[in-house]
Design a protein around this motif. Structure first.
Motif, PDB file in Angstrom:
ATOM      1  N   ILE A  49       0.830  -1.213   0.000  1.00  0.00           N
ATOM      2  CA  ILE A  49       0.000   0.000   0.000  1.00  0.00           C
ATOM      3  C   ILE A  49       0.865   1.265   0.000  1.00  0.00           C
ATOM      4  O   ILE A  49       1.878   1.315   0.714  1.00  0.00           O
ATOM      5  N   ARG A 107      -9.549  -0.962  -0.658  1.00  0.00           N
ATOM      6  CA  ARG A 107      -9.898  -1.319  -2.044  1.00  0.00           C
ATOM      7  C   ARG A 107      -9.521  -2.768  -2.347  1.00  0.00           C
ATOM      8  O   ARG A 107     -10.324  -3.526  -2.900  1.00  0.00           O
ATOM      9  N   LYS A 129       0.751  -4.938   3.618  1.00  0.00           N
ATOM     10  CA  LYS A 129       1.958  -4.214   4.053  1.00  0.00           C
ATOM     11  C   LYS A 129       1.665  -2.728   3.912  1.00  0.00           C
ATOM     12  O   LYS A 129       1.497  -2.206   2.826  1.00  0.00           O
ATOM     13  N   GLU A 180       5.440   3.064   5.291  1.00  0.00           N
ATOM     14  CA  GLU A 180       6.229   3.515   6.438  1.00  0.00           C
ATOM     15  C   GLU A 180       5.814   4.923   6.903  1.00  0.00           C
ATOM     16  O   GLU A 180       5.874   5.228   8.089  1.00  0.00           O
ATOM     17  N   SER A 204       4.701   3.282  -6.825  1.00  0.00           N
ATOM     18  CA  SER A 204       5.469   3.913  -7.906  1.00  0.00           C
ATOM     19  C   SER A 204       5.903   2.888  -8.969  1.00  0.00           C
ATOM     20  O   SER A 204       5.928   1.677  -8.706  1.00  0.00           O
ATOM     21  N   THR A 239       9.087   0.601  -8.027  1.00  0.00           N
ATOM     22  CA  THR A 239       8.755  -0.486  -7.099  1.00  0.00           C
ATOM     23  C   THR A 239       7.869  -1.511  -7.794  1.00  0.00           C
ATOM     24  O   THR A 239       8.020  -2.716  -7.588  1.00  0.00           O
ATOM     25  N   LEU A 252      -0.096   1.851 -10.727  1.00  0.00           N
ATOM     26  CA  LEU A 252       1.085   2.704 -10.594  1.00  0.00           C
ATOM     27  C   LEU A 252       0.722   4.177 -10.801  1.00  0.00           C
ATOM     28  O   LEU A 252      -0.414   4.573 -10.596  1.00  0.00           O
ATOM     29  N   GLU A 256       5.659  12.378 -13.170  1.00  0.00           N
ATOM     30  CA  GLU A 256       4.670  12.611 -12.120  1.00  0.00           C
ATOM     31  C   GLU A 256       5.277  13.513 -11.041  1.00  0.00           C
ATOM     32  O   GLU A 256       6.356  13.233 -10.530  1.00  0.00           O
TER      33      GLU A 256
HETATM   34  P1  NAD Z   1       6.402   3.448  -3.410  1.00  0.00           P
HETATM   35  O1  NAD Z   1       6.505   2.586  -4.601  1.00  0.00           O
HETATM   36  O2  NAD Z   1       7.633   4.126  -2.931  1.00  0.00           O
HETATM   37  O3  NAD Z   1       5.864   2.635  -2.163  1.00  0.00           O
HETATM   38  C1  NAD Z   1       4.655   1.934  -2.207  1.00  0.00           C
HETATM   39  C2  NAD Z   1       4.723   0.775  -1.241  1.00  0.00           C
HETATM   40  O4  NAD Z   1       5.712  -0.143  -1.705  1.00  0.00           O
HETATM   41  C3  NAD Z   1       5.121   1.152   0.183  1.00  0.00           C
HETATM   42  O5  NAD Z   1       4.374   0.368   1.081  1.00  0.00           O
HETATM   43  C4  NAD Z   1       6.592   0.762   0.227  1.00  0.00           C
HETATM   44  O6  NAD Z   1       7.043   0.452   1.521  1.00  0.00           O
HETATM   45  C5  NAD Z   1       6.605  -0.459  -0.649  1.00  0.00           C
HETATM   46  N1  NAD Z   1       7.915  -0.784  -1.221  1.00  0.00           N
HETATM   47  C6  NAD Z   1       8.945   0.050  -1.491  1.00  0.00           C
HETATM   48  N2  NAD Z   1       9.984  -0.635  -2.016  1.00  0.00           N
HETATM   49  C7  NAD Z   1       9.595  -1.932  -2.084  1.00  0.00           C
HETATM   50  C8  NAD Z   1      10.208  -3.128  -2.561  1.00  0.00           C
HETATM   51  N3  NAD Z   1      11.436  -3.129  -3.068  1.00  0.00           N
HETATM   52  N4  NAD Z   1       9.490  -4.277  -2.501  1.00  0.00           N
HETATM   53  C9  NAD Z   1       8.244  -4.297  -2.023  1.00  0.00           C
HETATM   54  N5  NAD Z   1       7.616  -3.198  -1.544  1.00  0.00           N
HETATM   55  C10 NAD Z   1       8.278  -2.028  -1.583  1.00  0.00           C
HETATM   56  O7  NAD Z   1       5.248   4.488  -3.725  1.00  0.00           O
HETATM   57  P2  NAD Z   1       4.731   5.676  -2.796  1.00  0.00           P
HETATM   58  O8  NAD Z   1       5.724   6.777  -2.900  1.00  0.00           O
HETATM   59  O9  NAD Z   1       4.338   5.175  -1.472  1.00  0.00           O
HETATM   60  O10 NAD Z   1       3.367   6.070  -3.530  1.00  0.00           O
HETATM   61  C11 NAD Z   1       3.323   7.005  -4.525  1.00  0.00           C
HETATM   62  C12 NAD Z   1       3.141   6.351  -5.874  1.00  0.00           C
HETATM   63  O11 NAD Z   1       1.991   5.508  -5.847  1.00  0.00           O
HETATM   64  C13 NAD Z   1       2.851   7.341  -6.959  1.00  0.00           C
HETATM   65  O12 NAD Z   1       3.595   7.041  -8.108  1.00  0.00           O
HETATM   66  C14 NAD Z   1       1.363   7.170  -7.231  1.00  0.00           C
HETATM   67  O13 NAD Z   1       0.968   7.558  -8.498  1.00  0.00           O
HETATM   68  C15 NAD Z   1       1.172   5.727  -6.986  1.00  0.00           C
HETATM   69  N6  NAD Z   1      -0.248   5.417  -6.658  1.00  0.00           N
HETATM   70  C16 NAD Z   1      -0.985   4.738  -7.585  1.00  0.00           C
HETATM   71  C17 NAD Z   1      -2.336   4.465  -7.335  1.00  0.00           C
HETATM   72  C18 NAD Z   1      -3.177   3.715  -8.338  1.00  0.00           C
HETATM   73  O14 NAD Z   1      -4.225   3.206  -7.964  1.00  0.00           O
HETATM   74  N7  NAD Z   1      -2.784   3.616  -9.588  1.00  0.00           N
HETATM   75  C19 NAD Z   1      -2.903   4.873  -6.131  1.00  0.00           C
HETATM   76  C20 NAD Z   1      -2.126   5.558  -5.218  1.00  0.00           C
HETATM   77  C21 NAD Z   1      -0.772   5.814  -5.488  1.00  0.00           C
END
Ligand code: NAD
Length: 485
Positions: A153, A164, A179, A182, A233, A236, A255, A388
């Motif tokens: 998440i 969701r 999960k 942080e 993102s 990830t 994403l 973005e």
């Molecule tokens: P992020 O990818 O940094 O982190 C998302 C989650 O992934 C966190 O829980 C994080 O701890 C975990 N994570 C990080 N590295 C990981 C790894 N190597 N393995 C497994 N899990 C890992 O994203 P963020 O900064 O938290 O969120 C912002 C991004 O999310 C933006 O790009 C946004 O557009 C996207 N987003 C998309 C939607 C959608 O429905 N399409 C909804 C909300 C946010």
């Protein structure tokens, strides 16, 4: 200073028990002040393993999947009712940890509850079919849950994004390991309390926070996980897809985006002010499907920019906790690094020739506050039009004819949502078909709801959440063929 209404220590919920984290704790801070709020237990790979094994036990016991779907659906709905009953308490925690205005946080709690209501209702609609094979056979299909659903998440809508996936996964009989992020782990803890309250079997819902690179990666790579939903993102998402491929399990990737609204010369720009307000300044622009680009016909650009400037300047920006009443207000961004990143992207845009109409800088006060921003003279090849921002930054571009508008709109590697604004329904329909996005809004940004399928094309990901389509992420078809005796 910690908030007196928040518990000082928040544990993970694994196998029906509240557990400290093998990786210690993380301090959760208020982005509006920088002050520490509480400590959250951090899971390590061992905690993740316990959670996955517990979920697997529930799956193998058939405690969820053998329930009559209507009874399972009632449990799912009870989770939503718990959230509503604790709405104000959860909203307060969410605002404090994430920064959004309190009234937006209440909307998030209500939206999260709606998922449990909707998918609880859908539980008994997941049906197979009978397949005619001639007189000698009976044949039918059944939709089986995958088993252990892992859900990772992001921080921008931590409660709603968790709701969701969790709601649809439980409704279809999966046991879940969630999960949480942080930066904003606290509010999702209420999902664990709701699962306890709804009498779900211990291990059916596991909610844990841990670092992405440690707990997140361990969960995505766990060999007993049967299906993964990731919202976050692109980098990830790529790592998750690799991990899923190693274990040959399916994943849904939700994403980022760089979504565009095309505004034609015949559109009512006074009405469009509402779309600007919600499209880019809701949650301080930290929305995957934000209207981060507006592509307006050149004949109306000056008027649209003036209206966007007025909308941005009408917003009162400050601590979300002081913004209880719905209205023209914006809260903090989730963290200072996130705010600095958005400001730096605006500075780069200026060096590339964009004009800051309003905003573009942090507010002159402590906390992660960025002024609502409008950029004009943006061209499609600039970084600000391609990447973005995930902040309150609107980029305005112009077009001369329909083909150019579509080319600009489709000119990024993303494809989450798109919009077209015009009185001409033929033109809107043509554009809707040609826009490269998982969802197209005509004349209202964010039209749709829990009932409408959502997800991206291109780098915005694959698979659909929301709507009936999401149910198919969580089940696999089994065919049963019987030869008549
Ligand atoms: P992020 O990818 O940094 O982190 C998302 C989650 O992934 C966190 O829980 C994080 O701890 C975990 N994570 C990080 N590295 C990981 C790894 N190597 N393995 C497994 N899990 C890992 O994203 P963020 O900064 O938290 O969120 C912002 C991004 O999310 C933006 O790009 C946004 O557009 C996207 N987003 C998309 C939607 C959608 O429905 N399409 C909804 C909300 C946010």
């Amino acid at each position: 200073m910690a908030d007196p209404q928040l518990a000082p220590l928040w544990d993970n919920f694994i196998d029906g028990r509240w557990s400290p984290g093998g990786a210690g704790r993380i301090v959760v801070s208020d982005p509006a002040t920088g002050a520490p709020l509480a400590e959250q237990a951090l899971a390590d790979a061992g905690d993740v393993d316990r959670a996955v094994q517990a979920a697997r036990r529930v799956h193998l016991s058939r405690a969820l999947s053998d329930l009559r779907p209507i009874a399972r659906g009632r449990m799912v709905q009870a989770i939503g009712r718990f959230l509503l009953a604790h709405r104000d308490e959860i909203a307060r925690a969410l605002t404090l940890e994430q920064g959004k205005p309190l009234w937006e946080a209440r909307i998030e709690v209500e939206s999260a509850a709606l998922y449990f209501e909707y998918y609880g209702n859908q539980a008994s609609t997941v049906e197979g079919r009978s397949v005619p094979l001639g007189g000698g056979y009976y044949d039918w299909t059944e939709m089986e849950p995958y088993g252990v659903s892992a859900q990772i998440i992001p921080w921008n809508y931590p409660l709603e994004m968790a709701a969701r996936s969790l709601s649809a996964a439980l409704a279809t009989g999966n046991a879940c390991v969630v999960k949480t992020p942080e930066l904003t782990p606290l509010c999702a803890t209420y999902l664990a309390r709701a699962a306890e309250d709804a009498d779900l079997p211990p291990g059916a819902v596991n909610i844990l926070c841990g670092r992405g690179a440690e707990a997140g990666a361990a969960l995505a790579a766990h060999p007993r996980v049967n299906q993964i939903v990731f919202t976050g993102s692109v980098p990830t998402g790529i790592a998750i897809a690799r991990a899923a491929a190693e274990n040959v399990v399916p994943c849904v990737l939700e994403l980022g985006g760089k979504s565009a609204a095309i505004v034609h010369a015949d559109h009512d720009l006074a009405a469009f002010e509402t779309d600007l307000r919600w499209g880019i300044y809701f949650n301080a622009g930290q929305v995957c499907s934000a209207m981060s680009r507006v592509i307006v016909h050149e004949s109306r650009a000056d008027e649209l920019i003036a209206r966007a400037e007025a909308v941005a300047q009408s917003l009162s920006t400050g601590p979300g906790i002081d913004r209880a009443e719905a209205g023209p207000s914006m809260g903090a961004m989730v963290s200072e690094p996130q705010c600095d990143r958005a400001v730096a992207m605006v500075e780069t845009a200026q060096t590339e020739g964009a004009r800051v109409v309003t905003g573009g800088r942090p507010l002159n006060r402590p906390g992660a506050f960025m002024a609502p921003t409008v950029l004009a003279d943006v061209r499609s090849e600039m970084e600000i039009a391609q990447s973005e921002v995930f902040g309150p930054v609107l980029s305005v571009l112009t077009f001369r004819d329909e083909a150019e508008a579509l080319e600009i709109a489709n000119g990024t590697e993303y494809g989450l949502v798109a919009g077209v604004f015009t009185r001409d329904l033929d033109r809107a329909t043509r554009a809707a078909r040609q826009l490269r996005a998982g969802q197209v809004f005509v004349n209202e940004w964010y039209a749709g709801g829990v009932e409408t399928p959502f997800g991206g094309v291109g780098k915005s990901g694959y698979g659909r959440e929301k709507g009936r389509e999401a149910l198919w992420n969580y089940v696999q078809t089994k065919n049963i063929a019987i030869k008549r005796g």
